[in-house]
Design a protein around this motif. Structure first.
Motif, PDB file in Angstrom:
ATOM      1  N   PRO A   1      -5.070  -9.236  -7.306  1.00 27.01           N
ATOM      2  CA  PRO A   1      -4.659  -8.353  -6.209  1.00 27.01           C
ATOM      3  C   PRO A   1      -5.861  -7.645  -5.583  1.00 27.01           C
ATOM      4  O   PRO A   1      -6.830  -7.317  -6.275  1.00 27.01           O
ATOM      5  CB  PRO A   1      -3.738  -7.335  -6.888  1.00 27.01           C
ATOM      6  CG  PRO A   1      -3.326  -7.973  -8.166  1.00 27.01           C
ATOM      7  CD  PRO A   1      -4.454  -8.854  -8.574  1.00 27.01           C
ATOM      8  N   THR A   2      -5.767  -7.418  -4.285  1.00 26.45           N
ATOM      9  CA  THR A   2      -6.798  -6.688  -3.557  1.00 26.45           C
ATOM     10  C   THR A   2      -6.130  -5.620  -2.713  1.00 26.45           C
ATOM     11  O   THR A   2      -5.146  -5.884  -2.022  1.00 26.45           O
ATOM     12  CB  THR A   2      -7.614  -7.632  -2.652  1.00 26.45           C
ATOM     13  OG1 THR A   2      -8.266  -8.595  -3.468  1.00 26.45           O
ATOM     14  CG2 THR A   2      -8.660  -6.873  -1.845  1.00 26.45           C
ATOM     15  N   ILE A   3      -6.676  -4.419  -2.796  1.00 29.00           N
ATOM     16  CA  ILE A   3      -6.207  -3.297  -1.984  1.00 29.00           C
ATOM     17  C   ILE A   3      -7.304  -2.980  -0.991  1.00 29.00           C
ATOM     18  O   ILE A   3      -8.473  -2.846  -1.364  1.00 29.00           O
ATOM     19  CB  ILE A   3      -5.910  -2.067  -2.871  1.00 29.00           C
ATOM     20  CG1 ILE A   3      -4.771  -2.387  -3.837  1.00 29.00           C
ATOM     21  CG2 ILE A   3      -5.597  -0.843  -2.013  1.00 29.00           C
ATOM     22  CD1 ILE A   3      -4.612  -1.384  -4.954  1.00 29.00           C
TER      23      ILE A   3
ATOM     24  N   THR B   1     -10.491  -4.818  -5.822  1.00 28.74           N
ATOM     25  CA  THR B   1      -9.929  -6.040  -6.380  1.00 28.74           C
ATOM     26  C   THR B   1      -9.862  -5.873  -7.888  1.00 28.74           C
ATOM     27  O   THR B   1     -10.845  -5.456  -8.506  1.00 28.74           O
ATOM     28  CB  THR B   1     -10.817  -7.255  -6.016  1.00 28.74           C
ATOM     29  OG1 THR B   1     -10.947  -7.303  -4.594  1.00 28.74           O
ATOM     30  CG2 THR B   1     -10.211  -8.555  -6.515  1.00 28.74           C
TER      31      THR B   1
ATOM     32  N   ASN C   1       0.943  -8.637 -15.039  1.00 27.60           N
ATOM     33  CA  ASN C   1       1.257  -9.132 -13.688  1.00 27.60           C
ATOM     34  C   ASN C   1       2.585  -8.580 -13.197  1.00 27.60           C
ATOM     35  O   ASN C   1       2.726  -8.220 -12.026  1.00 27.60           O
ATOM     36  CB  ASN C   1       1.278 -10.658 -13.665  1.00 27.60           C
ATOM     37  CG  ASN C   1      -0.100 -11.259 -13.864  1.00 27.60           C
ATOM     38  OD1 ASN C   1      -1.113 -10.592 -13.692  1.00 27.60           O
ATOM     39  ND2 ASN C   1      -0.138 -12.525 -14.260  1.00 27.60           N
TER      40      ASN C   1
ATOM     41  N   ASP D   1       2.115  -5.010 -12.278  1.00 21.81           N
ATOM     42  CA  ASP D   1       1.427  -4.940 -10.998  1.00 21.81           C
ATOM     43  C   ASP D   1       2.420  -5.058  -9.849  1.00 21.81           C
ATOM     44  O   ASP D   1       2.378  -4.277  -8.898  1.00 21.81           O
ATOM     45  CB  ASP D   1       0.361  -6.037 -10.899  1.00 21.81           C
ATOM     46  CG  ASP D   1      -0.439  -5.927  -9.628  1.00 21.81           C
ATOM     47  OD1 ASP D   1      -1.014  -4.844  -9.394  1.00 21.81           O
ATOM     48  OD2 ASP D   1      -0.481  -6.903  -8.868  1.00 21.81           O
TER      49      ASP D   1
ATOM     50  N   LYS E   1       0.171  -1.852  -8.203  1.00 21.59           N
ATOM     51  CA  LYS E   1      -0.515  -1.992  -6.919  1.00 21.59           C
ATOM     52  C   LYS E   1      -0.229  -0.798  -6.014  1.00 21.59           C
ATOM     53  O   LYS E   1      -1.146  -0.247  -5.399  1.00 21.59           O
ATOM     54  CB  LYS E   1      -0.145  -3.302  -6.228  1.00 21.59           C
ATOM     55  CG  LYS E   1      -0.980  -3.555  -4.981  1.00 21.59           C
ATOM     56  CD  LYS E   1      -0.785  -4.944  -4.430  1.00 21.59           C
ATOM     57  CE  LYS E   1      -1.736  -5.202  -3.277  1.00 21.59           C
ATOM     58  NZ  LYS E   1      -1.639  -6.574  -2.791  1.00 21.59           N
ATOM     59  N   LYS E   2       1.020  -0.368  -5.964  1.00 16.45           N
ATOM     60  CA  LYS E   2       1.379   0.787  -5.140  1.00 16.45           C
ATOM     61  C   LYS E   2       0.686   2.048  -5.660  1.00 16.45           C
ATOM     62  O   LYS E   2       0.153   2.846  -4.881  1.00 16.45           O
ATOM     63  CB  LYS E   2       2.896   0.988  -5.124  1.00 16.45           C
ATOM     64  CG  LYS E   2       3.334   2.148  -4.269  1.00 16.45           C
ATOM     65  CD  LYS E   2       4.822   2.317  -4.226  1.00 16.45           C
ATOM     66  CE  LYS E   2       5.178   3.501  -3.341  1.00 16.45           C
ATOM     67  NZ  LYS E   2       6.587   3.807  -3.369  1.00 16.45           N
TER      68      LYS E   2
ATOM     69  N   HIS F   1      -3.031   1.864  -4.737  1.00 21.51           N
ATOM     70  CA  HIS F   1      -3.237   2.076  -3.299  1.00 21.51           C
ATOM     71  C   HIS F   1      -3.099   3.556  -2.960  1.00 21.51           C
ATOM     72  O   HIS F   1      -3.906   4.109  -2.197  1.00 21.51           O
ATOM     73  CB  HIS F   1      -2.278   1.227  -2.467  1.00 21.51           C
ATOM     74  CG  HIS F   1      -2.593   1.278  -1.013  1.00 21.51           C
ATOM     75  ND1 HIS F   1      -1.895   2.071  -0.134  1.00 21.51           N
ATOM     76  CD2 HIS F   1      -3.570   0.662  -0.292  1.00 21.51           C
ATOM     77  CE1 HIS F   1      -2.412   1.929   1.075  1.00 21.51           C
ATOM     78  NE2 HIS F   1      -3.425   1.092   1.004  1.00 21.51           N
TER      79      HIS F   1
END
Length: 155
Positions: free
Chosen positions: A2-4, A111, A121, A124, A129-130, A133
């Motif tokens: 994942p990439t933010i 990343t 995963n 994530d 991820k949220k 971010h």
């Protein structure tokens, strides 16, 4: 992986934004919600290439430690830090600063790879991820406030 990506416009010069972003004391100030503090390596002042810093913070109600190293620097345009020890399987955080009319465009590219394989995963997808971010966005907004306050002429 994942990439933010997060972009912030700051009404302040590139050199000021660059130095604030690599300042350990400012990092602590901009991450107060997670009670972040530097407990090893460089614990105050400006980070330079090759420096490491160990952060201690509370995420998800758990006190955690993470050590990052500055592996690239092109002052005052960019620097990159990577995790060398911590909760993630890996991460790379690229900080970029571009001069614009009326200030600086600051771009964060984060990343990462979550730990724990399939379980990581899934975490994530569900929340990590949220969460990351939001963490990056809050820190960028706090850094923006500090830079713009320092850039304001005093009477």
């Amino acid at each position: 992986m994942p990439t933010i990506r997060h972009i912030t416009h700051i009404n302040a010069p590139v050199s000021l934004c660059f130095d604030l972003a690599r300042n350990v004391d400012i990092h602590i100030q901009t991450t107060s919600k997670t009670k972040e503090r530097a407990v090893g390596g460089v614990t105050s002042g400006l980070l330079k290439i090759g420096d490491t810093v160990t952060w201690e913070a509370v995420h998800f109600g758990v006190k955690q430690r993470l050590t990052a190293q500055i592996v690239e620097m092109d002052a005052p345009h960019s620097f990159t830090d990577v995790m060398v020890k911590g909760a993630f399987k890996s991460f790379t955080h690229i900080h970029e600063f571009r001069e614009q009319e009326n200030g600086t465009l600051m771009k964060d590219t984060f990343t990462y790879k979550a730990p724990f394989g399939i379980v990581g995963n899934l975490a994530d997808i569900i929340f990590l991820k949220k969460y990351m971010h939001t963490f990056i966005k809050i820190r960028a907004n706090e850094l923006k406030k500090i830079a713009e306050q320092k850039n304001t002429p005093t009477s």
